[in-house]
Every structure is written in structure tokens, then in C-alpha cells.
Scaffold this active site. Structure first.
Site, mmCIF file in Angstrom:
data_model
loop_
_atom_site.group_PDB
_atom_site.id
_atom_site.type_symbol
_atom_site.label_atom_id
_atom_site.label_comp_id
_atom_site.label_asym_id
_atom_site.label_seq_id
_atom_site.Cartn_x
_atom_site.Cartn_y
_atom_site.Cartn_z
ATOM 1 N N MET A 1 0.833 -1.180 0.000
ATOM 2 C CA MET A 1 0.000 0.000 0.000
ATOM 3 C C MET A 1 0.880 1.247 0.000
ATOM 4 S SD MET A 1 -3.252 -1.133 2.328
ATOM 5 C CE MET A 1 -4.299 -2.464 1.752
ATOM 6 N N CYS A 2 1.036 1.947 1.110
ATOM 7 C CA CYS A 2 1.787 3.202 1.151
ATOM 8 C C CYS A 2 2.774 3.159 2.311
ATOM 9 C CB CYS A 2 0.847 4.395 1.320
ATOM 10 S SG CYS A 2 -0.497 4.467 0.122
ATOM 11 N N ARG A 3 3.658 4.154 2.346
ATOM 12 C CA ARG A 3 4.578 4.365 3.469
ATOM 13 C C ARG A 3 4.501 5.823 3.860
ATOM 14 N NH1 ARG A 3 5.656 -0.279 5.653
ATOM 15 N NH2 ARG A 3 3.437 -0.141 5.162
ATOM 16 N N VAL A 86 4.508 8.410 0.690
ATOM 17 C CA VAL A 86 4.717 7.888 -0.660
ATOM 18 C C VAL A 86 3.604 6.878 -0.928
ATOM 19 C CG1 VAL A 86 7.178 8.347 -0.818
ATOM 20 C CG2 VAL A 86 6.414 6.195 0.196
ATOM 21 N N ASN A 112 -2.426 4.992 5.426
ATOM 22 C CA ASN A 112 -1.984 3.778 4.756
ATOM 23 C C ASN A 112 -3.021 2.709 5.048
ATOM 24 O OD1 ASN A 112 -0.477 1.679 3.533
ATOM 25 N ND2 ASN A 112 0.413 1.135 5.513
#
Length: 278
Positions: A1-3, A86, A112
Site C-alpha cells: 500500500m503506502c509508506r 509515498v 496507509n
């Protein structure tokens, strides 16, 4: 997914956290270790507090690792509190308005995770957004809609309570549509003086989240790290995954909790969704 990462403490150049650590957020945009996806190249953003009544915001749709404007900005902007993200899309478009953090007045928000079967639930969720906040919806993500729902449920006055009511509402809508395990989230939000971070999922199997050990202790453990000499004892970081492998630096945020960072102090408290009142 995201950071993502959230920093609060002594004013610090953004590059000290975005670029310089061994496993920095920019490195994680290509080589994430703990996320669902290794690559987080579907846009990025950074929001920071400084001069003015609202936080600064820079977002773009390209990958963070190759953006020269981000590198330039990070080397010249210093802030005592900033959020950076990100993105790895879970299905919505790669466009600037879908990049985190999201902003409303002095508030920043990033996420996230996902809302399961978001297309099925989206209409009911959007109709619950207060008319005051509805015009602020610019993108198409579940993350932004969670933010506007949290504002609807009182984020500006009671952040933990508002997020609990937001999650409880999403879960109630999901039950009506027979959607199982709807919420997966690590969320950070701030008003410029306090950071609130949440780790929760309906299944109680949430995405990773870590907080840094007290700076005073870290200086004794790792006197070789120059950044530790630049920041106060009250400086703190919350991150999706550690920025390096040094022992003693990172601690896992417990499942189903809200972490509060303010005035150099941090508190972790239990987090439980609050179902809508019938």
C-alpha cells in the site's frame, strides 16, 4: 500500500528524514520491506508547518525517488512538524488530488490502508459528509473521504473521538452492505501543534507502524548519528517502517491504539471504534 512518516520536534530540514537515513522514506518508495507492495511510486506528498496560518503542501504524481523538485525543497525547508507520504494506489487514479497528505485549514491527514469494497460503500459514506466540508473533496480516494468524515464527526475538537466515530460509521455502513473487515488503517493527523497517529483494522491485523525511542536515550545508544545532536529531547518520529536497522531505535506501535505527541511528550492509549447512535 503506502509508506509514511510524521516528525515533531526541533526544526529540522526535511531531507534529514526524507533522504539521509539508511532506509529513508525515499528509499522505501522503491524498496519497502514491510508493506504489501515493495514499490510506492504512485505519487507522493509532504506537508509542513512553519510561517502562515495553514501548513505548506507539496504533492506530485510521479515517483518520489526521481523528483528533483522534492529533493530541492527538502534541502531548504526546515520545519518543527511535518508529514510525508509515498503512495501505492489501491485502485483509485494516480492524480495530484489523490496524493497525501490532505489538508483542510490547519489540519493535515494521511493514511496507509484501505476501505474494503470502497466502490460499494462510497455513496453512503459521501452522503454523510457535512455540507461544510463537502466542497473540500477534490479526489476520489477512500483516504480523503475518511478525513472529511473525521472532520464531520468533530476532528477539530476531539481528534481521537472523531476518528473513533468515523471508523464506527464506516463499519456500520459496511455491515449494511455485507462487506466484511472493511477498515484497514494507519493514520496520522495534525493541527500543527499535536500529532495523532492511529493503528487499527477491523480484523485487528493492521499494517505496520513504529515510533522512535526517546532522543536522550538514542544519543547514548548511538553517539555516532549526527542528526541526534540537531534535535531536542522531545523530538519524535512515527513511521510506517523503520528508517534503518540500528538496535534500540524503533518500537512497534501496539494494535488498536492512538498515539498522541505534543509538547515533547508522547502517550499511547487504546483505540476503539464508536458505532453510530441509533
Amino acid at each position: 500500500m503506502c509508506r509514511w512518516l510524521a516528525y515533531s520536534g526541533s526544526p529540522l530540514l526535511l531531507e534529514e528524514m526524507l533522504y539521509k537515513p539508511e532506509h529513508s522514506l525515499i528509499d522505501q518508495s522503491r524498496h519497502a520491506r514491510l508493506g504489501v507492495d515493495t514499490t510506492n511510486g504512485d505519487g507522493f506528498g509532504v506537508g509542513w508547518y512553519g510561517v502562515g496560518d495553514v501548513p505548506g503542501l507539496f504533492r506530485a504524481v510521479g515517483p518520489a525517488w526521481s523528483d528533483r523538485n522534492l529533493r530541492e525543497l527538502a534541502a531548504h525547508v526546515s520545519s518543527p512538524l511535518f508529514l510525508a507520504h509515498v503512495r501505492s494506489s489501491t485502485g483509485t487514479a494516480v492524480q495530484q488530488t489523490n496524493c497525501h497528505p490532505f489538508r483542510y485549514e490547519r489540519w493535515l491527514w494521511m493514511h496507509n490502508g484501505s476501505i474494503a469494497r470502497f466502490a460499494t460503500l462510497r455513496r453512503d459514506l459521501m452522503l454523510a459528509v457535512d455540507p461544510e466540508f463537502f466542497p473540500a473533496i477534490e479526489g476520489s480516494t477512500d483516504s480523503e473521504l475518511m478525513f472529511l468524515l473525521a472532520l464531520t464527526f468533530g476532528l477539530r475538537d476531539d481528534p481521537p473521538g472523531a476518528v473513533a466515530r468515523m471508523v464506527g460509521f464506516v463499519e456500520a455502513v459496511a455491515r449494511r452492505h455485507n462487506v466484511a473487515d472493511p477498515v484497514q488503517m494507519t493514520v496520522a493527523t495534525s493541527d500543527g501543534s499535536t500529532v495523532w497517529a492511529f493503528r487499527y483494522s477491523t480484523r485487528h491485523e493492521s499494517r505496520s507502524l513504529f515510533y522512535s525511542t526517546e532522543t536522550r536515550c538514542l544519543r547514548m545508544l548511538h553517539p555516532e548519528i549526527p542528526t541526534l545532536r540537531l534535535v531536542s529531547d522531545g523530538s519524535r518520529l512515527i513511521v510506517s517502517e523503520p528508517l534503518g536497522d540500528l538496535p534500540g531505535v524503533w518500537n512497534e506501535v501496539p494494535e488498536s491504539t492512538c498515539s498522541v505527541i505534543t509538547d515533547g511528550q508522547d502517550v499511547i492509549q487504546a483505540f476503539r471504534p464508536e458505532p453510530p447512535k441509533r
